[in-house]
Design an enzyme around this catalytic site. Structure first.
Site, PDB file in Angstrom:
ATOM      1  N   ASP A 184     -53.136 -33.449 -13.115  1.00 29.69           N
ATOM      2  CA  ASP A 184     -54.014 -32.766 -12.159  1.00 29.69           C
ATOM      3  C   ASP A 184     -53.625 -31.305 -12.012  1.00 29.69           C
ATOM      4  O   ASP A 184     -54.471 -30.393 -12.071  1.00 29.69           O
ATOM      5  CB  ASP A 184     -53.911 -33.437 -10.786  1.00 29.69           C
ATOM      6  CG  ASP A 184     -54.811 -34.650 -10.650  1.00 29.69           C
ATOM      7  OD1 ASP A 184     -55.750 -34.796 -11.448  1.00 29.69           O
ATOM      8  OD2 ASP A 184     -54.566 -35.449  -9.732  1.00 29.69           O
ATOM      9  N   LEU A 185     -52.344 -31.063 -11.770  1.00 26.09           N
ATOM     10  CA  LEU A 185     -51.885 -29.701 -11.507  1.00 26.09           C
ATOM     11  C   LEU A 185     -52.076 -28.797 -12.717  1.00 26.09           C
ATOM     12  O   LEU A 185     -52.526 -27.656 -12.585  1.00 26.09           O
ATOM     13  CB  LEU A 185     -50.413 -29.725 -11.092  1.00 26.09           C
ATOM     14  CG  LEU A 185     -50.098 -30.482  -9.800  1.00 26.09           C
ATOM     15  CD1 LEU A 185     -48.594 -30.562  -9.573  1.00 26.09           C
ATOM     16  CD2 LEU A 185     -50.779 -29.828  -8.605  1.00 26.09           C
TER      17      LEU A 185
END
Length: 396
Positions: free
Chosen positions: A169-170
């Site tokens: 995600d990051l």
């Protein structure tokens, strides 16, 4: 008046969960005007947001600081009409719906860029905008597994292991922000916007780096090595008298310095330990020899001694100790905030600084849902009566 290096840009944020908000956070922190688009309370659907509608949760504050909030139901024609008005003056529209959703809503890149050809349209998906997995639901742990990360994380023979942060995600968020900034730079030459795309799967694979190169070039499938480096020994975690120490004795020079600092000079002439490949082949023997010595002193004592000898090392902090570390305090990555409900709190700041745009003051709390709806609609020319009618119809 907004301040910051990106204050001339307006970002329309139609993202949710984590990857998208991570991308947008960079722009909000650097001074851009970010208008967060949220489904109105009471409208069908609702926000699939980390933290739900509890906008005072720590994660929500950390993801959504420095933004404005406009409630907008884009399933309604009136909602799309409002979005189109916003797009006329915006620089970036970013979304992380499943790939087909934007087309069903009539807010795809072709539609919005027809309104504003200079618009940068950015999309984050789980697996790409097309292809056999395009409409699979995208979640961080799934991308970590499919992207190979879990196969090289954890101890040998323990089975796949997810890393302790939502890395896919990051990284997707950060790569998307990089793509948007690249497109904004290119727009200065061409005068036109374009569609920026990334996915959790692509971003995760990109982060494999040398592990991926081992397969792509050498046709070697990397495995799990726990806390140790797969290509050099000794590296990783060793127990001390009062805790643990991370070391990275990479290469022959570091190995020599380490042995001298530990009082193990005899290892330098032992057969089978003369090079990185040899030490890797005799990993258990090396680790046992140095590990016994590390137990004789404290982490602080070894850190001081090894750094003086030129061997990279450091303590292993729990999260609370991270923010008590004097170097972390010096770097200023903990950002203060005065929150109307939570009081004095801190957030994780941006890990970069600009000399001509130092961060001034405190972060602005994440908005409550719809905090800025009225003001934004008035900017677009809507009357108070019309705004009230749109609220009653759950359009905003």
């Amino acid at each position: 008046m907004r301040h910051g290096a990106l204050s001339r840009f307006t970002i329309l944020d139609a993202t949710r969960v984590r990857a998208g908000p991570t991308a947008v956070r960079l722009f909000a922190d650097m001074g851009a005007r970010v208008i967060k688009l949220e489904i109105p309370a009471g409208a069908p659907g609702g926000d699939d947001m980390i933290g739900g509608r509890d906008h005072n949760r720590a994660d929500y504050e950390n993801l959504h600081r420095n933004k404005e909030s406009l409630t907008l139901n884009m399933k309604e024609p009136e909602g799309v009409a409002i979005l189109n008005e916003l797009v006329k003056k915006a620089d970036v529209f970013i979304e992380n719906y499943r790939p087909d959703v934007k087309y069903r809503l009539g807010i795809g890149p072709d539609e919005l860029r027809a309104i504003n050809p200079r618009l940068i349209y950015a999309s984050i998906s789980g697996f790409g905008q097309d292809g056999p997995y395009a409409n699979w639901p995208g979640f961080d742990s799934i991308a970590q597994g499919m992207g190979g990360l879990m196969s090289v994380t954890g101890k040998p023979d323990d089975g796949p292991m997810r890393v302790g942060i939502p890395l896919a995600d990051l990284c997707a968020g950060h790569f998307c922000a990089m793509g948007i900034l690249t497109a904004l730079l290119e727009r200065e030459v061409s005068g036109e916007g374009q569609w920026v795309k990334t996915s959790l799967l692509e971003s995760q694979i990109a982060m494999l780096d040398f592990q991926a190169a081992q397969w792509l070039i050498d046709r070697k499938v990397p495995g799990q090595h726990g806390n140790e480096h797969p290509l050099t020994v000794p590296t990783g975690v060793f127990q001390t008298r009062d805790g643990y120490l991370n070391i990275a004795a990479i290469g022959q020079n570091m190995w020599t310095r380490l042995c001298e600092a530990l009082g193990l000079k005899h290892l330098l002439s032992e057969p089978g330990l003369g090079s990185d490949p040899e030490r890797v082949a005799n990993r258990a023997r090396v680790n046992a020899a140095v590990g016994e010595v590390f137990k004789q002193r404290t982490t602080a004592e070894w850190t001081e001694r090894l750094l003086k000898a030129g061997v990279p090392c450091g303590p292993i902090h729990t999260i609370d100790k991270v923010f008590d570390d004097p170097q972390v305090e010096h770097l200023g990555i903990r950002w203060p905030m005065k929150h109307p409900q939570l009081g004095d709190i801190s957030l994780v700041g941006q890990p970069m600084s600009l000399s001509r745009y130092p961060r001034e003051g405190e972060a602005k709390p994440a908005p409550q849902q719809g905090d800025d709806t009225g003001a934004i609609l008035q900017e677009l020319g809507y009357s108070q009566q019309r705004i009230a009618e749109l609220r009653a119809a759950f359009v905003v």
